[in-house]
Design a protein around this motif. Structure first.
Motif, mmCIF file in Angstrom:
data_model
loop_
_atom_site.group_PDB
_atom_site.id
_atom_site.type_symbol
_atom_site.label_atom_id
_atom_site.label_comp_id
_atom_site.label_asym_id
_atom_site.label_seq_id
_atom_site.Cartn_x
_atom_site.Cartn_y
_atom_site.Cartn_z
ATOM 1 N N HIS A 42 -0.526 9.511 3.197
ATOM 2 C CA HIS A 42 -1.091 8.301 3.406
ATOM 3 C C HIS A 42 -0.791 7.230 2.388
ATOM 4 O O HIS A 42 -0.676 5.938 2.714
ATOM 5 C CB HIS A 42 -2.516 8.645 3.580
ATOM 6 C CG HIS A 42 -3.393 7.036 3.783
ATOM 7 N ND1 HIS A 42 -3.772 6.750 5.301
ATOM 8 C CD2 HIS A 42 -3.861 6.490 3.122
ATOM 9 C CE1 HIS A 42 -4.641 5.684 4.869
ATOM 10 N NE2 HIS A 42 -4.465 5.524 3.584
ATOM 11 N N SER B 261 -7.042 0.993 -3.037
ATOM 12 C CA SER B 261 -8.170 1.282 -1.840
ATOM 13 C C SER B 261 -9.466 1.866 -2.230
ATOM 14 O O SER B 261 -9.824 1.706 -3.130
ATOM 15 C CB SER B 261 -7.358 2.223 -0.883
ATOM 16 O OG SER B 261 -7.207 3.617 -1.391
ATOM 17 N N HIS C 74 1.016 3.206 2.078
ATOM 18 C CA HIS C 74 1.124 2.043 1.681
ATOM 19 C C HIS C 74 1.759 1.710 0.830
ATOM 20 O O HIS C 74 2.244 0.585 0.670
ATOM 21 C CB HIS C 74 -0.431 2.373 0.871
ATOM 22 C CG HIS C 74 -1.645 2.254 1.813
ATOM 23 N ND1 HIS C 74 -2.004 1.373 2.652
ATOM 24 C CD2 HIS C 74 -2.852 3.108 1.875
ATOM 25 C CE1 HIS C 74 -3.333 1.455 3.040
ATOM 26 N NE2 HIS C 74 -3.793 2.605 2.747
ATOM 27 N N ASP D 155 -5.920 0.531 6.532
ATOM 28 C CA ASP D 155 -5.434 1.562 7.143
ATOM 29 C C ASP D 155 -4.819 1.166 8.551
ATOM 30 O O ASP D 155 -5.737 0.652 9.434
ATOM 31 C CB ASP D 155 -6.317 2.798 7.193
ATOM 32 C CG ASP D 155 -6.341 3.178 5.645
ATOM 33 O OD1 ASP D 155 -5.855 3.014 4.908
ATOM 34 O OD2 ASP D 155 -7.590 4.047 5.625
HETATM 35 ZN ZN ZN Z 1 -5.587 3.505 2.912
#
Ligand code: ZN
Ligand code: KG4
Length: 365
Positions: free
Chosen positions: A115, A139, A119, A309
């Motif tokens: 993940h 984040s 980003h 997200d």
């Molecule tokens: Zn994230």
């Protein structure tokens, strides 16, 4: 190349189709995001069990919608990319099992995406950016400064030794009675506030390594809030503005140090990139744009819907990996923790103690 991206690591259920055009640039054909904010709001934060359940309930329909909106069927895909972590394990499992199943039945390659890497690579989807670049990834769960040298080549220059920036925004919001998630609420409240009313500390300012510490700042804010309670609307605005100004000052200083450290690690950067949910913050974007300009670099920050997200970033990371022949199989694990950047340096415990002592003294500047 058409790739489906699936994201379920936190409180957003997301599915998207991204394709690669003739010139190698990515194009988003569909990008479906269902936020679970309403389900978690009453608890002031994400409840893992509720999140996992909510992902199960909507993911199949969301994927069907992403395919339909892109005018595609499963057979038209060249790969299925799914975020396999880091994140809340229940949610990650929902997405990963779904992705594996779709890959098996359609006989398409599977890519288990990190993940954070997704980003980190979003700027290449939105701006076709070349390597290497300096990434500020901020984040709700992560705050890092990373030299992005290539796909799979990430050097961590620094990071937070306690709270993530988004987490600090969320905690401050909760403390001040603002809604969850806190980042956008604090930013909105700060618009009507005086950033100079409270002399909050700037933890880590001037430190040689580009690390962050946010927990002392949050504590300092809590002490100020308790001192002047009960809080008026204007007090809340001033506290938010003062907090946000302190965060911006710290980030700008830490990025300055990271830019200095970047050269020996990765050469000359093509850009300063801001990614992760916190990159949606307007005050931070403005400060970073100014700072990047001073360094002769562009600031590349994804458009707002791609800061938080989403499935498009997972699909794009899948494309980047597929192009290099990097695929995964049915045994790919779900990972609650999954560092994506190689550490350059680990902060010492004594640094943490010093920073807390300093922050507790609430010395500004
Ligand atoms: Zn994230
Ligand atoms: O990347 P993201 O959507 O999810 C994680 O992977 O954590 O980031 C969410 C975080 C939350 O902590 C949220 O409060 C913060 O990003 N955030 C903001 C803003 N919008 C979202 N923080 C500051 N200012 C904003 N405008």
């Amino acid at each position: 190349m058409n790739v489906l991206g699936i994201e379920t690591t936190c409180d957003e259920t997301a599915a998207a189709i991204v394709t690669v055009e003739e010139d190698g640039r990515g194009a988003i054909l569909s990008n479906e995001v269902l936020s679970q904010i309403a389900e978690h709001a009453a608890y002031g934060g994400v409840v893992p069990e509720i999140a996992a359940r909510a992902h199960v309930e909507v993911l199949d329909r969301l994927i069907a919608r992403a395919l339909a909106n892109a005018g595609m069927a499963l057979a038209d895909l060249d790969g299925i990319a799914v975020a396999a972590g880091p994140g809340l394990i229940g949610g990650v499992l929902v997405g990963l099992v779904t992705g594996k199943t779709l890959a098996l039945v359609s006989r398409k390659p599977l890519v288990a995406v990190n993940h954070l890497e997704a980003h980190a690579l979003t700027a290449r989807l939105t701006d076709g950016l070349a390597f290497p670049y300096l990434l500020l990834l901020a984040s709700g769960g992560h705050t890092q400064l990373v030299a992005v040298k290539g796909v799979g080549e990430y050097v961590r220059l620094g990071g937070t030794i306690d709270d993530a920036i988004g987490e600090a925004f969320d905690k401050v919001a909760k403390l001040l009675g603002l809604a969850y998630p806190g980042g956008p609420e604090v930013e909105r409240a700060a618009e009507g506030g005086n950033p100079e009313r409270f002399a909050l500390p700037r933890p880590m300012l001037g430190r040689r390594e580009p690390n962050f510490s946010l927990s002392g700042l949050k504590t300092a804010l809590r002490i100020e809030a308790e001192r002047i309670a009960p809080l008026t609307h204007q007090d809340v605005a001033d506290l938010c503005a003062s907090f946000q100004a302190a965060v911006v000052d710290v980030v700008v200083d830490r990025v300055r140090v990271a830019l200095r450290d970047f050269g020996p690690v990765a050469g000359h950067p093509t850009a300063l990139v801001a990614a992760g949910g916190v990159a949606a913050n307007g005050a931070l974007r403005r400060a970073l744009a100014y700072q990047a300009g001073e360094a002769g670099l562009p600031l590349v920050a994804p458009p707002l819907p791609l800061c938080g997200d989403n499935g498009a970033m997972i699909a794009w990371a899948g494309i980047e990996r597929l192009r290099l022949g990097l695929t995964d199989d049915i045994t790919a694990p779900a990972r609650p923790r999954w560092p994506f950047a190689q550490a350059k340096d680990i902060p010492q415990a004594k640094d943490v103690a010093q920073v807390s002592a300093w922050a507790d003294g609430r010395t500004a500047g």
